[in-house]
Design a protein around this motif. Structure first.
Motif, PDB file in Angstrom:
ATOM      1  N   UNK A 125       0.847  -1.196   0.000  1.00  0.00           N
ATOM      2  CA  UNK A 125       0.000   0.000   0.000  1.00  0.00           C
ATOM      3  C   UNK A 125       0.877   1.238   0.000  1.00  0.00           C
ATOM      4  N   UNK A 126       0.264   2.364  -0.312  1.00  0.00           N
ATOM      5  CA  UNK A 126       0.980   3.632  -0.331  1.00  0.00           C
ATOM      6  C   UNK A 126      -0.009   4.771  -0.108  1.00  0.00           C
ATOM      7  N   UNK A 127       0.462   5.862   0.471  1.00  0.00           N
ATOM      8  CA  UNK A 127      -0.372   7.050   0.605  1.00  0.00           C
ATOM      9  C   UNK A 127       0.513   8.285   0.720  1.00  0.00           C
ATOM     10  N   UNK A 128      -0.088   9.424   0.455  1.00  0.00           N
ATOM     11  CA  UNK A 128       0.552  10.722   0.641  1.00  0.00           C
ATOM     12  C   UNK A 128      -0.383  11.582   1.481  1.00  0.00           C
ATOM     13  N   UNK A 129       0.171  12.209   2.498  1.00  0.00           N
ATOM     14  CA  UNK A 129      -0.625  13.077   3.364  1.00  0.00           C
ATOM     15  C   UNK A 129       0.072  14.425   3.493  1.00  0.00           C
ATOM     16  N   UNK A 130      -0.711  15.487   3.488  1.00  0.00           N
ATOM     17  CA  UNK A 130      -0.164  16.840   3.581  1.00  0.00           C
ATOM     18  C   UNK A 130      -0.959  17.636   4.608  1.00  0.00           C
ATOM     19  N   UNK A 131      -0.227  18.383   5.428  1.00  0.00           N
ATOM     20  CA  UNK A 131      -0.868  19.304   6.370  1.00  0.00           C
ATOM     21  C   UNK A 131      -0.381  20.720   6.060  1.00  0.00           C
ATOM     22  N   UNK A 138      -5.343  13.726   2.332  1.00  0.00           N
ATOM     23  CA  UNK A 138      -4.849  12.363   2.248  1.00  0.00           C
ATOM     24  C   UNK A 138      -5.180  11.794   0.874  1.00  0.00           C
ATOM     25  N   UNK A 139      -4.148  11.339   0.159  1.00  0.00           N
ATOM     26  CA  UNK A 139      -4.343  10.718  -1.142  1.00  0.00           C
ATOM     27  C   UNK A 139      -3.974   9.241  -1.023  1.00  0.00           C
ATOM     28  N   UNK A 140      -4.975   8.390  -1.293  1.00  0.00           N
ATOM     29  CA  UNK A 140      -4.780   6.941  -1.214  1.00  0.00           C
ATOM     30  C   UNK A 140      -5.640   6.298  -2.295  1.00  0.00           C
ATOM     31  N   UNK A 143      -7.519   8.596  -4.599  1.00  0.00           N
ATOM     32  CA  UNK A 143      -8.647   9.342  -4.051  1.00  0.00           C
ATOM     33  C   UNK A 143      -8.162  10.286  -2.964  1.00  0.00           C
ATOM     34  N   UNK A 144      -8.692  11.499  -2.951  1.00  0.00           N
ATOM     35  CA  UNK A 144      -8.305  12.499  -1.956  1.00  0.00           C
ATOM     36  C   UNK A 144      -9.400  12.637  -0.905  1.00  0.00           C
ATOM     37  N   UNK A 145      -8.969  12.698   0.345  1.00  0.00           N
ATOM     38  CA  UNK A 145      -9.933  12.860   1.436  1.00  0.00           C
ATOM     39  C   UNK A 145      -9.308  13.738   2.512  1.00  0.00           C
ATOM     40  N   UNK A 146     -10.119  14.075   3.494  1.00  0.00           N
ATOM     41  CA  UNK A 146      -9.645  14.873   4.620  1.00  0.00           C
ATOM     42  C   UNK A 146     -10.091  14.235   5.916  1.00  0.00           C
ATOM     43  N   UNK A 147     -10.309  15.049   6.925  1.00  0.00           N
ATOM     44  CA  UNK A 147     -10.824  14.519   8.183  1.00  0.00           C
ATOM     45  C   UNK A 147      -9.766  13.919   9.080  1.00  0.00           C
ATOM     46  N   UNK A 263      -0.672  21.587  -1.694  1.00  0.00           N
ATOM     47  CA  UNK A 263      -1.769  20.615  -1.730  1.00  0.00           C
ATOM     48  C   UNK A 263      -1.414  19.497  -2.707  1.00  0.00           C
ATOM     49  N   UNK A 264      -1.573  18.245  -2.326  1.00  0.00           N
ATOM     50  CA  UNK A 264      -1.180  17.135  -3.212  1.00  0.00           C
ATOM     51  C   UNK A 264      -2.013  17.075  -4.485  1.00  0.00           C
ATOM     52  N   UNK A 265      -1.397  16.518  -5.513  1.00  0.00           N
ATOM     53  CA  UNK A 265      -2.067  16.384  -6.791  1.00  0.00           C
ATOM     54  C   UNK A 265      -3.319  15.515  -6.647  1.00  0.00           C
ATOM     55  N   UNK A 266      -4.399  15.972  -7.186  1.00  0.00           N
ATOM     56  CA  UNK A 266      -5.647  15.220  -7.115  1.00  0.00           C
ATOM     57  C   UNK A 266      -6.596  15.730  -6.056  1.00  0.00           C
ATOM     58  N   UNK A 267      -6.152  16.725  -5.256  1.00  0.00           N
ATOM     59  CA  UNK A 267      -7.025  17.276  -4.208  1.00  0.00           C
ATOM     60  C   UNK A 267      -7.495  18.683  -4.586  1.00  0.00           C
TER      61      UNK A 267
END
Length: 267
Positions: A125-131, A138-140, A143-147, A263-267
């Motif tokens: 698995x892999x993910x990218x998270x940015x604050x 969160x991109x996983x 798909x981009x999500x928050x929370x 902001x990560x690509x896709x968000x």
């Protein structure tokens, strides 16, 4: 004629002269010879000693402690296991990599994580998270999500993955590592703090190699390497215990350099 008093004085003087002439000839009179090797070691340690206040022992349960006081940095963490499920011949493996960037201005943080190996799932698995301040992404799986999940992922620390040491003593070496002047410290198995590893019943672990390099000017660890033999241990919170070899690696880079975090690509 020499008087008895004068005669006794002459005898006394002769005896004292005889004692003085023999001094230095008996083994107990000779000074203890200095060890050339000992002098060289002492001189080397003095020349390479860390600055005052960092002579040790140091307590750093989390290797990335104090980093938020710096304007910017990047670090890479690697964990690897290779062995078998405990008490079976079935082989298994796992690896996890994390790269983290930080910029103090704007409280910006970027975390990229990837995992692989049967122990963690065949697909990996892999993910990218940015604050960015109070905003998290969160991109996983594209798909981009928050929370809450995004906040947790963006806050992932090296201390959560590889831990650190409760006690480390100066190891006598100084070097420039990852662009920083650092001093080497050593530790024992009992000194380790390893949050990603816990022992099952009758489990054990043994340190087969390890070092910690600390940069006093940054008040930060710049390198933490550990090799372990584990038996009947739970790794990464998996249900089945394993036996084999664990490798932990942490390196801090680009201290003082403020990375561009967006902001990560896709968000």
């Amino acid at each position: 004629m020499v008087s008895p008093r004068a005669y006794n004085l002459i005898i006394l003087l002769l005896l004292l002269a005889a004692c003085s002439s023999q001094r230095g000839q008996r083994p107990e009179d000779l000074p203890t010879p200095a060890s050339i090797e000992g002098l060289a070691t002492a001189q080397f340690l003095t020349q390479n000693a860390p600055p005052p206040g960092f002579e040790g022992p140091l307590s750093i349960p989390e290797v990335d402690a104090n980093l938020n006081a710096l304007s910017g940095w990047r670090y890479i963490v690697h964990l690897e296991f290779d062995g078998v499920f405990a008490n079976t011949p079935r082989e298994t493996s796992a690896s996890a990599n994390a790269e983290v960037w930080y910029r103090q201005l704007g409280t910006a943080r970027r975390v990229v994580v990837s995992t692989a190996g049967e122990l963690l799932g065949k697909e990996g698995s892999a993910f990218e998270a940015v604050r960015l301040g109070s905003d998290t992404f969160l991109v996983r799986d594209s798909l981009c999500s928050g929370g809450a999940d995004a906040m947790t992922a963006a806050s992932l620390n090296a201390g959560d993955l590889v831990g650190g040491v409760n006690r480390a003593v100066f190891g006598g070496l100084r070097a420039t590592l990852n662009g920083e002047e650092a001093w080497r410290y050593t530790f024992t198995t009992a000194d380790l703090n390893l949050p990603s590893i816990r022992l099952a019943d009758e489990g054990s672990l043994a340190l087969t190699g390890g070092e910690l390099w600390f940069a006093p000017a940054r008040n930060a660890v710049v390198r933490f390497y550990v090799n372990l033999d584990v038996s009947n241990a739970i790794i990464f919170d998996r249900q089945l215990p394993v036996t084999g070899q664990v490798i932990l690696r942490y390196d801090l880079y680009d201290v003082g350099i403020e990375p561009n975090i967006t902001i990560p690509f896709g968000c």
